[in-house]
Design an enzyme around this catalytic site. Structure first.
Site, PDB file in Angstrom:
ATOM      1  N   LYS A  31       8.919 -16.047 -11.222  1.00 48.07           N
ATOM      2  CA  LYS A  31       7.992 -15.062 -11.790  1.00 48.07           C
ATOM      3  C   LYS A  31       6.874 -15.797 -12.543  1.00 48.07           C
ATOM      4  CE  LYS A  31       7.810 -11.175 -14.940  1.00 48.07           C
ATOM      5  NZ  LYS A  31       8.492 -10.431 -15.991  1.00 48.07           N
TER       6      LYS A  31
ATOM      7  N   LYS B 167     -13.160  -0.270  15.539  1.00 45.19           N
ATOM      8  CA  LYS B 167     -11.844  -0.935  15.620  1.00 45.19           C
ATOM      9  C   LYS B 167     -11.304  -0.868  17.038  1.00 45.19           C
ATOM     10  CE  LYS B 167     -10.101  -0.656  10.942  1.00 45.19           C
ATOM     11  NZ  LYS B 167      -9.395   0.083   9.928  1.00 45.19           N
TER      12      LYS B 167
ATOM     13  N   PRO C 145      -1.946 -12.406  10.521  1.00 43.56           N
ATOM     14  CA  PRO C 145      -2.237 -12.211  11.956  1.00 43.56           C
ATOM     15  C   PRO C 145      -2.431 -10.731  12.235  1.00 43.56           C
ATOM     16  CG  PRO C 145       0.083 -12.768  11.598  1.00 43.56           C
ATOM     17  CD  PRO C 145      -0.597 -12.925  10.277  1.00 43.56           C
ATOM     18  N   ASP C 146      -3.355 -10.409  13.152  1.00 41.64           N
ATOM     19  CA  ASP C 146      -3.532  -9.008  13.543  1.00 41.64           C
ATOM     20  C   ASP C 146      -2.570  -8.727  14.700  1.00 41.64           C
ATOM     21  OD1 ASP C 146      -4.427  -6.560  14.755  1.00 41.64           O
ATOM     22  OD2 ASP C 146      -6.190  -6.736  13.479  1.00 41.64           O
ATOM     23  N   ILE C 147      -1.513  -7.986  14.380  1.00 40.08           N
ATOM     24  CA  ILE C 147      -0.411  -7.779  15.338  1.00 40.08           C
ATOM     25  C   ILE C 147      -0.906  -7.006  16.565  1.00 40.08           C
ATOM     26  CG2 ILE C 147       1.898  -6.790  15.610  1.00 40.08           C
ATOM     27  CD1 ILE C 147       2.113  -7.025  12.469  1.00 40.08           C
TER      28      ILE C 147
ATOM     29  N   ASP D 267      -3.860  -6.854   5.324  1.00 39.25           N
ATOM     30  CA  ASP D 267      -4.761  -7.758   6.029  1.00 39.25           C
ATOM     31  C   ASP D 267      -4.646  -9.180   5.494  1.00 39.25           C
ATOM     32  OD1 ASP D 267      -5.874  -5.955   7.840  1.00 39.25           O
ATOM     33  OD2 ASP D 267      -7.137  -5.090   6.260  1.00 39.25           O
TER      34      ASP D 267
ATOM     35  N   LYS E 117     -10.567  -4.269  19.129  1.00 40.71           N
ATOM     36  CA  LYS E 117      -9.188  -4.634  19.529  1.00 40.71           C
ATOM     37  C   LYS E 117      -8.906  -4.305  20.990  1.00 40.71           C
ATOM     38  CE  LYS E 117      -7.562  -4.158  14.781  1.00 40.71           C
ATOM     39  NZ  LYS E 117      -6.439  -4.146  13.864  1.00 40.71           N
TER      40      LYS E 117
ATOM     41  N   ASN F 299       0.853  -1.192   0.000  1.00 40.80           N
ATOM     42  CA  ASN F 299       0.000   0.000   0.000  1.00 40.80           C
ATOM     43  C   ASN F 299       0.887   1.239   0.000  1.00 40.80           C
ATOM     44  OD1 ASN F 299       0.519   0.873   2.867  1.00 40.80           O
ATOM     45  ND2 ASN F 299      -0.260  -1.193   3.205  1.00 40.80           N
TER      46      ASN F 299
HETATM   47  O1  PMT Z   1       2.904   6.091   6.481  1.00 45.46           O
HETATM   48  P1  PMT Z   1       2.190   7.381   6.098  1.00 45.46           P
HETATM   49  O2  PMT Z   1       2.238   7.645   4.625  1.00 45.46           O
HETATM   50  O3  PMT Z   1       2.658   8.548   6.912  1.00 45.46           O
HETATM   51  O4  PMT Z   1       0.642   7.156   6.437  1.00 45.46           O
HETATM   52  C1  PMT Z   1       0.251   6.999   7.765  1.00 45.46           C
HETATM   53  C2  PMT Z   1      -0.926   6.026   7.889  1.00 45.46           C
HETATM   54  C3  PMT Z   1      -2.133   6.557   7.132  1.00 45.46           C
HETATM   55  C4  PMT Z   1      -0.530   4.639   7.344  1.00 45.46           C
HETATM   56  C5  PMT Z   1      -1.218   5.919   9.437  1.00 45.46           C
HETATM   57  O5  PMT Z   1      -1.546   7.188   9.924  1.00 45.46           O
HETATM   58  C6  PMT Z   1      -2.354   4.945   9.718  1.00 45.46           C
HETATM   59  O6  PMT Z   1      -3.513   5.312   9.744  1.00 45.46           O
HETATM   60  N1  PMT Z   1      -2.010   3.662   9.975  1.00 45.46           N
HETATM   61  C7  PMT Z   1      -3.021   2.589  10.177  1.00 45.46           C
HETATM   62  C8  PMT Z   1      -3.499   2.117   8.836  1.00 45.46           C
HETATM   63  C9  PMT Z   1      -4.755   1.245   8.935  1.00 45.46           C
HETATM   64  O7  PMT Z   1      -5.758   1.562   8.443  1.00 45.46           O
HETATM   65  O8  PMT Z   1      -4.646   0.229   9.679  1.00 45.46           O
HETATM   66  P2  PMT Z   1      -5.878  -0.842   9.845  1.00 45.46           P
HETATM   67  O9  PMT Z   1      -7.195  -0.203   9.964  1.00 45.46           O
HETATM   68  O10 PMT Z   1      -5.688  -1.883   8.818  1.00 45.46           O
HETATM   69  O11 PMT Z   1      -5.458  -1.410  11.237  1.00 45.46           O
HETATM   70  C10 PMT Z   1      -5.857  -0.828  12.481  1.00 45.46           C
HETATM   71  C11 PMT Z   1      -4.699  -0.975  13.440  1.00 45.46           C
HETATM   72  O12 PMT Z   1      -4.331  -2.346  13.568  1.00 45.46           O
HETATM   73  C12 PMT Z   1      -3.458  -0.243  13.031  1.00 45.46           C
HETATM   74  O13 PMT Z   1      -2.855   0.267  14.213  1.00 45.46           O
HETATM   75  C13 PMT Z   1      -2.573  -1.334  12.415  1.00 45.46           C
HETATM   76  O14 PMT Z   1      -1.179  -1.062  12.577  1.00 45.46           O
HETATM   77  C14 PMT Z   1      -2.990  -2.560  13.203  1.00 45.46           C
HETATM   78  N2  PMT Z   1      -2.915  -3.817  12.444  1.00 45.46           N
HETATM   79  C15 PMT Z   1      -3.716  -4.026  11.374  1.00 45.46           C
HETATM   80  C16 PMT Z   1      -3.673  -5.225  10.694  1.00 45.46           C
HETATM   81  C17 PMT Z   1      -2.765  -6.220  11.134  1.00 45.46           C
HETATM   82  N3  PMT Z   1      -2.669  -7.371  10.510  1.00 45.46           N
HETATM   83  N4  PMT Z   1      -1.972  -5.974  12.177  1.00 45.46           N
HETATM   84  C18 PMT Z   1      -2.031  -4.792  12.842  1.00 45.46           C
HETATM   85  O15 PMT Z   1      -1.287  -4.585  13.805  1.00 45.46           O
END
Ligand code: PMT
Length: 397
Positions: free
Chosen positions: A288, A336, A304-306, A278, A340, A209
């Site tokens: 390839k 969220k 896994p969701d860390i 995700d 979590k 992403n």
């Molecule tokens: O890096 P930049 O260009 O500065 O942009 C910053 C950002 C937009 C990436 C940042 O500000 C941000 O919002 N990060 C979270 C992105 C997101 O939408 O995460 P999520 O909704 O998929 O996950 C929610 C939370 O769970 C996050 O804290 C994520 O780190 C965590 N997570 C999600 C999925 C996963 N498998 N493991 C996780 O730990």
């Protein structure tokens, strides 16, 4: 940020093209109520005149230890009258001299004889910055307790592009003011994830992403400023780690998960800023995949969701999540946070946040929501860390 009252700065200027920015820095420090005494090396005087700096500071500029009309201790007295020495710009040569304890002119003698903190703002060509010798010298300065501010990445005076630009005067003035703020989290261990993850499809293709890491790296820098020990687990980004953090580079979500598990044991606060994929490809191809006329179907399996894993540990650290949403920010972010089980979740609009220098944050916690208005990511990170420190202490940690 608190108003700075009469902090005394000895502003050292060394011989680089960024010396012109020192005039603006001086002005901004004085505007914050600081008293500034300027000292310049001989080479610095080739780039900007002592007259300019004298005119702006209202004090004669120190350039030599041989024209002292006092007690002959020109290499000692000024640092005794300072709360900090700031070298901006600090050339590669001056940094090398500091690292080796040389004292062969007034400014280097003042630094060696100081009894106050030293802050340096490196400024040099990118190859000079990346040179192993400079990196060794910077590591030595950090080990000696010197604060290294920057450098920045961008177009350089020589026309090349890369790391080595001095931070802009405004940012330096903020960093110096922040240096004098009381540390809210001294010695606390903070684990931060940042950047994107990359999930391989085959030997050359992958799913990722547009996260640049800017937000997470800014949070890491702001956490350092609060006196914390910071471990930064980062997906692939083009940023240099803030000096002083322990960096762990990873590529995939699985690697990020493993690195977090390794470091989470003794951490007090966990902040998940990373945009973690995700899903990953169930069976990435080692070779390839050849193009064919037909369609290509990939089987994706969840990663896994860390953050959820860390938050559900038997004795979890104080957990802060981020959520980037393209719509319904308040509703989805709060969902969220509850799913979590987080005390604090930071929401931002994906289309405004990802990859940009500026952002706007909304903090969600049990007491409702709180907006941090649009600003550069570093300013927001500082405000966020102050909020986290308060909430962390409020949680009785
Ligand atoms: O890096 P930049 O260009 O500065 O942009 C910053 C950002 C937009 C990436 C940042 O500000 C941000 O919002 N990060 C979270 C992105 C997101 O939408 O995460 P999520 O909704 O998929 O996950 C929610 C939370 O769970 C996050 O804290 C994520 O780190 C965590 N997570 C999600 C999925 C996963 N498998 N493991 C996780 O730990």
């Amino acid at each position: 940020m608190e108003q700075q009252s009469a902090k005394r700065i000895l502003l050292g200027i060394t011989g680089g093209i960024a010396a012109y920015k020192a005039a603006e820095l001086l002005r901004l420090l004085m505007k914050q109520g600081m008293e500034v005494q300027v000292a310049m090396t001989e080479a610095a005087c080739q780039f900007i005149t002592p007259t300019t700096m004298q005119g702006l500071s209202g004090k004669p500029v120190l350039t030599s230890q041989w024209n002292d009309t006092g007690n002959g201790m020109a290499h000692i007295n000024p640092s005794r009258a300072a709360d900090a020495i700031v070298i901006a710009p600090a050339t590669a040569d001056f940094i090398a001299r500091l690292a080796h304890g040389l004292a062969n002119d007034l400014l280097s003698s003042l630094c060696l004889a100081r009894n106050c903190p030293l802050l340096v703002a490196p400024a040099m060509n990118r190859e000079m910055w990346q040179n192993a010798a400079t990196q060794r010298n910077i590591a030595q300065l950090l080990a000696d307790g010197v604060q290294v501010l920057g450098p920045d990445c961008g177009v350089q005076a020589c026309g090349e592009q890369g790391m080595g630009r001095m931070l802009e005067a405004e940012r330096l003035a903020q960093d110096i003011a922040a240096f004098f703020q009381p540390r809210q989290l001294p010695g606390k261990r903070i684990l931060i994830t940042a950047g994107p993850t990359y999930e391989a499809i085959d030997a050359v293709r992958g799913i990722t992403n547009r996260s640049s890491g800017k937000m997470g790296y800014a949070v890491a820098q702001a956490a350092l400023e609060q006196g914390a020990e910071v471990v930064l687990v980062s997906g692939p980004v083009a940023l240099a780690k803030p000096p002083g953090v322990q960096g762990v580079d990873v590529v995939s979500a699985a690697q990020m998960f493993e690195a977090v598990q390794q470091h989470v044991g003794d951490c007090d606060i966990f902040i998940g800023v990373a945009a973690v994929a995700d899903y990953r490809v169930a069976q990435p191809s080692e070779q390839k995949i050849k193009k064919s006329a037909g369609s290509l179907t990939l089987e994706l399996v969840p990663n896994p969701d860390i953050l959820a894993h860390v938050a559900s540990l038997p004795h979890p650290p104080f957990c802060v999540g981020f959520a980037a949403e393209s719509e319904n920010l308040a509703e989805y972010a709060e969902q969220k946070r509850r799913a979590k089980k987080l005390p604090l979740l930071v929401g931002n609009l994906a289309q405004q946040a990802i990859g940009n220098d500026d952002n706007e944050l909304v903090l969600f916690d049990d007491s409702g929501s709180h907006i941090l208005p649009r600003a550069d990511k570093f300013t927001l990170a500082r405000q966020l860390m102050q909020h986290i420190a308060l909430r962390y202490k409020g949680a009785g940690k």
